[in-house]
Scaffold this motif. Structure first.
Motif, PDB file in Angstrom:
ATOM      1  N   GLU A  77       0.818  -1.299   0.071  1.00 18.32           N
ATOM      2  CA  GLU A  77      -0.084   0.021   0.073  1.00 18.32           C
ATOM      3  C   GLU A  77       0.970   1.461  -0.035  1.00 18.32           C
ATOM      4  O   GLU A  77       0.529   2.217  -0.619  1.00 18.32           O
ATOM      5  N   GLU A  78       1.953   1.346   0.616  1.00 14.00           N
ATOM      6  CA  GLU A  78       2.888   2.366   0.695  1.00 14.00           C
ATOM      7  C   GLU A  78       4.392   1.586   0.926  1.00 14.00           C
ATOM      8  O   GLU A  78       4.516   0.396   1.356  1.00 14.00           O
ATOM      9  N   PRO A  79       5.465   2.482   0.748  1.00 12.92           N
ATOM     10  CA  PRO A  79       6.678   1.950   0.695  1.00 12.92           C
ATOM     11  C   PRO A  79       7.311   1.607   2.005  1.00 12.92           C
ATOM     12  O   PRO A  79       6.808   1.886   2.816  1.00 12.92           O
ATOM     13  N   VAL A  80       8.089   0.552   2.112  1.00  5.85           N
ATOM     14  CA  VAL A  80       8.533  -0.133   3.211  1.00  5.85           C
ATOM     15  C   VAL A  80      10.127   0.157   3.076  1.00  5.85           C
ATOM     16  O   VAL A  80      10.733  -0.190   2.140  1.00  5.85           O
ATOM     17  N   THR A  81      10.693   0.921   3.956  1.00  2.95           N
ATOM     18  CA  THR A  81      12.175   1.320   3.887  1.00  2.95           C
ATOM     19  C   THR A  81      13.008   0.616   4.935  1.00  2.95           C
ATOM     20  O   THR A  81      12.538   0.418   6.183  1.00  2.95           O
ATOM     21  N   MET A  82      14.005  -0.060   4.497  1.00  2.00           N
ATOM     22  CA  MET A  82      14.861  -0.739   5.556  1.00  2.00           C
ATOM     23  C   MET A  82      16.368  -0.152   5.288  1.00  2.00           C
ATOM     24  O   MET A  82      16.960  -0.297   4.112  1.00  2.00           O
ATOM     25  N   LYS A  83      16.830   0.112   6.239  1.00  2.00           N
ATOM     26  CA  LYS A  83      18.270   0.427   6.412  1.00  2.00           C
ATOM     27  C   LYS A  83      19.242  -0.528   6.559  1.00  2.00           C
ATOM     28  O   LYS A  83      18.736  -1.491   7.359  1.00  2.00           O
ATOM     29  N   VAL A  84      20.380  -0.622   5.844  1.00  2.17           N
ATOM     30  CA  VAL A  84      21.354  -2.035   5.946  1.00  2.17           C
ATOM     31  C   VAL A  84      22.676  -1.388   6.204  1.00  2.17           C
ATOM     32  O   VAL A  84      23.119  -0.361   5.530  1.00  2.17           O
ATOM     33  N   LYS A  85      23.387  -2.343   7.155  1.00  2.00           N
ATOM     34  CA  LYS A  85      24.851  -1.746   7.573  1.00  2.00           C
ATOM     35  C   LYS A  85      25.491  -3.288   7.764  1.00  2.00           C
ATOM     36  O   LYS A  85      25.065  -3.920   8.476  1.00  2.00           O
ATOM     37  N   ASP A  86      26.520  -3.208   7.155  1.00  2.00           N
ATOM     38  CA  ASP A  86      27.471  -4.280   7.207  1.00  2.00           C
ATOM     39  C   ASP A  86      26.654  -5.706   7.071  1.00  2.00           C
ATOM     40  O   ASP A  86      26.783  -6.507   7.630  1.00  2.00           O
ATOM     41  N   GLY A  87      25.787  -5.826   6.004  1.00  2.86           N
ATOM     42  CA  GLY A  87      25.007  -6.931   5.695  1.00  2.86           C
ATOM     43  C   GLY A  87      23.862  -7.244   6.407  1.00  2.86           C
ATOM     44  O   GLY A  87      23.376  -8.447   6.188  1.00  2.86           O
ATOM     45  N   ARG A  88      23.384  -6.327   7.290  1.00  2.00           N
ATOM     46  CA  ARG A  88      22.166  -6.575   7.970  1.00  2.00           C
ATOM     47  C   ARG A  88      21.080  -5.488   8.083  1.00  2.00           C
ATOM     48  O   ARG A  88      21.669  -4.487   8.312  1.00  2.00           O
ATOM     49  N   ILE A  89      20.039  -5.702   8.169  1.00  2.00           N
ATOM     50  CA  ILE A  89      19.038  -4.631   8.422  1.00  2.00           C
ATOM     51  C   ILE A  89      18.917  -4.295   9.699  1.00  2.00           C
ATOM     52  O   ILE A  89      18.999  -5.032  10.766  1.00  2.00           O
ATOM     53  N   THR A  90      19.243  -2.896   9.736  1.00  2.00           N
ATOM     54  CA  THR A  90      19.301  -2.218  11.066  1.00  2.00           C
ATOM     55  C   THR A  90      17.800  -1.677  11.624  1.00  2.00           C
ATOM     56  O   THR A  90      17.661  -1.350  12.512  1.00  2.00           O
ATOM     57  N   SER A  91      16.932  -1.279  10.327  1.00  2.00           N
ATOM     58  CA  SER A  91      15.839  -0.664  10.794  1.00  2.00           C
ATOM     59  C   SER A  91      14.927  -0.877   9.672  1.00  2.00           C
ATOM     60  O   SER A  91      15.201  -1.126   8.402  1.00  2.00           O
ATOM     61  N   ILE A  92      13.543  -0.844  10.181  1.00  2.00           N
ATOM     62  CA  ILE A  92      12.236  -0.837   9.156  1.00  2.00           C
ATOM     63  C   ILE A  92      11.408   0.062   9.482  1.00  2.00           C
ATOM     64  O   ILE A  92      10.776   0.157  10.762  1.00  2.00           O
ATOM     65  N   SER A  93      11.025   0.961   8.414  1.00  2.00           N
ATOM     66  CA  SER A  93       9.931   1.890   8.731  1.00  2.00           C
ATOM     67  C   SER A  93       9.023   1.960   7.458  1.00  2.00           C
ATOM     68  O   SER A  93       9.292   1.407   6.575  1.00  2.00           O
ATOM     69  N   GLY A  94       7.954   2.550   7.837  1.00  2.00           N
ATOM     70  CA  GLY A  94       6.896   2.765   7.068  1.00  2.00           C
ATOM     71  C   GLY A  94       5.673   2.813   7.622  1.00  2.00           C
ATOM     72  O   GLY A  94       5.410   3.143   8.851  1.00  2.00           O
ATOM     73  N   GLY A  95       4.746   2.114   6.818  1.00  4.56           N
ATOM     74  CA  GLY A  95       3.170   2.236   7.527  1.00  4.56           C
ATOM     75  C   GLY A  95       2.852   0.867   8.212  1.00  4.56           C
ATOM     76  O   GLY A  95       3.864   0.098   8.661  1.00  4.56           O
ATOM     77  N   ARG A  96       1.703   0.578   8.115  1.00  9.77           N
ATOM     78  CA  ARG A  96       0.976  -0.662   8.715  1.00  9.77           C
ATOM     79  C   ARG A  96       1.757  -2.085   8.204  1.00  9.77           C
ATOM     80  O   ARG A  96       1.978  -2.829   8.728  1.00  9.77           O
ATOM     81  N   GLN A  97       2.009  -2.109   7.037  1.00 16.09           N
ATOM     82  CA  GLN A  97       2.675  -3.257   6.209  1.00 16.09           C
ATOM     83  C   GLN A  97       4.171  -3.439   6.965  1.00 16.09           C
ATOM     84  O   GLN A  97       4.541  -4.580   7.169  1.00 16.09           O
ATOM     85  N   ALA A  98       5.006  -2.369   7.023  1.00 12.32           N
ATOM     86  CA  ALA A  98       6.307  -2.380   7.493  1.00 12.32           C
ATOM     87  C   ALA A  98       6.077  -2.788   9.054  1.00 12.32           C
ATOM     88  O   ALA A  98       7.129  -3.676   9.289  1.00 12.32           O
ATOM     89  N   GLN A  99       5.266  -2.417   9.598  1.00 13.92           N
ATOM     90  CA  GLN A  99       5.107  -2.993  11.107  1.00 13.92           C
ATOM     91  C   GLN A  99       4.936  -4.469  11.134  1.00 13.92           C
ATOM     92  O   GLN A  99       5.532  -4.956  12.196  1.00 13.92           O
ATOM     93  N   ILE A 100       4.267  -4.938  10.451  1.00 14.06           N
ATOM     94  CA  ILE A 100       3.720  -6.377  10.239  1.00 14.06           C
ATOM     95  C   ILE A 100       5.145  -7.103  10.092  1.00 14.06           C
ATOM     96  O   ILE A 100       5.708  -8.075  10.723  1.00 14.06           O
ATOM     97  N   LEU A 101       6.078  -6.466   9.195  1.00 12.51           N
ATOM     98  CA  LEU A 101       7.265  -7.157   8.734  1.00 12.51           C
ATOM     99  C   LEU A 101       8.053  -7.026   9.982  1.00 12.51           C
ATOM    100  O   LEU A 101       8.850  -8.001  10.513  1.00 12.51           O
ATOM    101  N   ALA A 102       8.181  -5.975  10.696  1.00 12.36           N
ATOM    102  CA  ALA A 102       9.429  -6.002  11.616  1.00 12.36           C
ATOM    103  C   ALA A 102       8.968  -6.574  12.779  1.00 12.36           C
ATOM    104  O   ALA A 102       9.851  -7.254  13.567  1.00 12.36           O
TER     105      ALA A 102
END
Length: 319
Positions: free
Chosen positions: A209-234
């Motif tokens: 429904e809206e973008p899901v943003t994931m920051k990556v550092k040294d081969g791993r996801i460090t944060s997940i942000s966005g709306g409802r669907q991003a929260q489900i993933l996190a």
């Protein structure tokens, strides 16, 4: 009746089943109609179908029962028709190493057996898929960007390229109906940001429904942000209590013009011009990580530059 054409394509063209072979069909109750259509076609060509109905796995990436894993290793062909993926498991890896050939039809619906990606011309897409995999293989520096905001850099030094074009020979497996080239980034080398704006076809998320943003550092996801669907993933990843679920496991490239975004994994991943980043398990792709899951997050219209060579520009293959 309506499943028969798709079943014929899967059995004859994709799996290349020959008379006298033993074909193991792994399924669960919700997919039995598809599994039985495949079994009928296997029998029609003179091979022997073995239908195994298992309890659905509790999560994607969970190993199948030991008895089924053992049967996979001694089969000529295995077809996985399940709702929860068993693709990224030791069972699949060991079966392929033993010389079986396999096709994975995860989340397949009856409608997907009739329309969509299964209508793709797999034979003509094969050379494009192989060329993309070869271009990614061993690249010292790969840069992936997208109009949605993705900018991810990683090394694939020493890593093989994988080409999945829905047709298999001995010791190979492929997903279906996605046509994709992929590679497993070297552990610890991926850095940047991933912005999924296509689909996350797992855990009930589907088309975004809206973008899901994931920051990556040294081969791993460090944060997940966005709306409802991003929260489900996190929330889902956090609940697994496994740091390996954040591993950058795969960079895949969708190459099937017949696929469309519909919320089902192997259809969405194949959309032409899309790219997906797999997170979690990488052992079946050439990596070294086994995690509690393997999820793919998909972005539209990717641009890929490998060691200075542009392989795809805004979703158009340049090879």
């Amino acid at each position: 009746m309506y499943l028969s054409r798709g079943a014929s394509k899967v059995v004859q063209m994709c799996a290349g089943v020959q008379a006298g072979e033993q074909v193991l069909i792994i399924t669960e109750q919700s997919r039995e109609s598809i599994a039985r259509a495949l079994a009928t076609e296997v029998y029609r060509v003179g091979a022997e179908p073995i239908l195994c109905v298992m309890e659905p796995r509790s999560q994607d990436g969970q190993e199948p029962p030991r008895s089924i894993a053992a049967a996979m290793k001694v089969s000529d062909v295995f077809l996985s028709v399940v709702g929860r993926s068993i693709t990224h498991t030791h069972a699949v890896k060991d079966a392929i190493a033993a010389g079986s050939r396999g096709l994975v039809l995860t989340q397949f619906t009856e409608e997907m057996m009739i329309h969509g990606g299964i209508e793709g011309d797999f034979a003509s897409l094969k050379p494009v898929c192989i060329a993309m995999a070869q271009a990614l293989a061993g690249a010292e520096k790969v840069v992936l960007t997208s109009p949605g905001g993705t900018h991810l850099e990683y090394s694939a030094a020493g890593r093989r390229g994988n080409h999945l074009y829905c047709m298999v020979e001995k010791g190979q497996f492929s997903t279906l109906p996605t046509v994709e080239a992929n590679i497993s980034p070297l552990e610890g080398t991926a850095n940047g940001v991933i912005v999924a704006d296509g689909s996350i076809p797992y855990i009930g998320i589907g088309v975004l429904e809206e973008p899901v943003t994931m920051k990556v550092k040294d081969g791993r996801i460090t944060s997940i942000s966005g709306g409802r669907q991003a929260q489900i993933l996190a929330d889902d990843l956090a609940a697994k209590n496994d740091p390996n679920v954040y591993n950058i496991a795969e960079h895949g490239v969708g190459l099937n013009p017949a696929c469309r975004f519909c919320g089902f994994m192997l259809e969405d991943e194949g959309v032409y011009g899309s790219c997906h980043i797999g997170i979690g398990t990488s052992i079946t792709l050439g990596g070294k990580v086994k995690a509690s899951c393997h999820y793919d997050v998909i972005m539209k219209n990717g641009t890929i530059i490998a060691d200075g060579r542009t392989l795809m520009k805004d979703g158009q293959v340049l090879l």
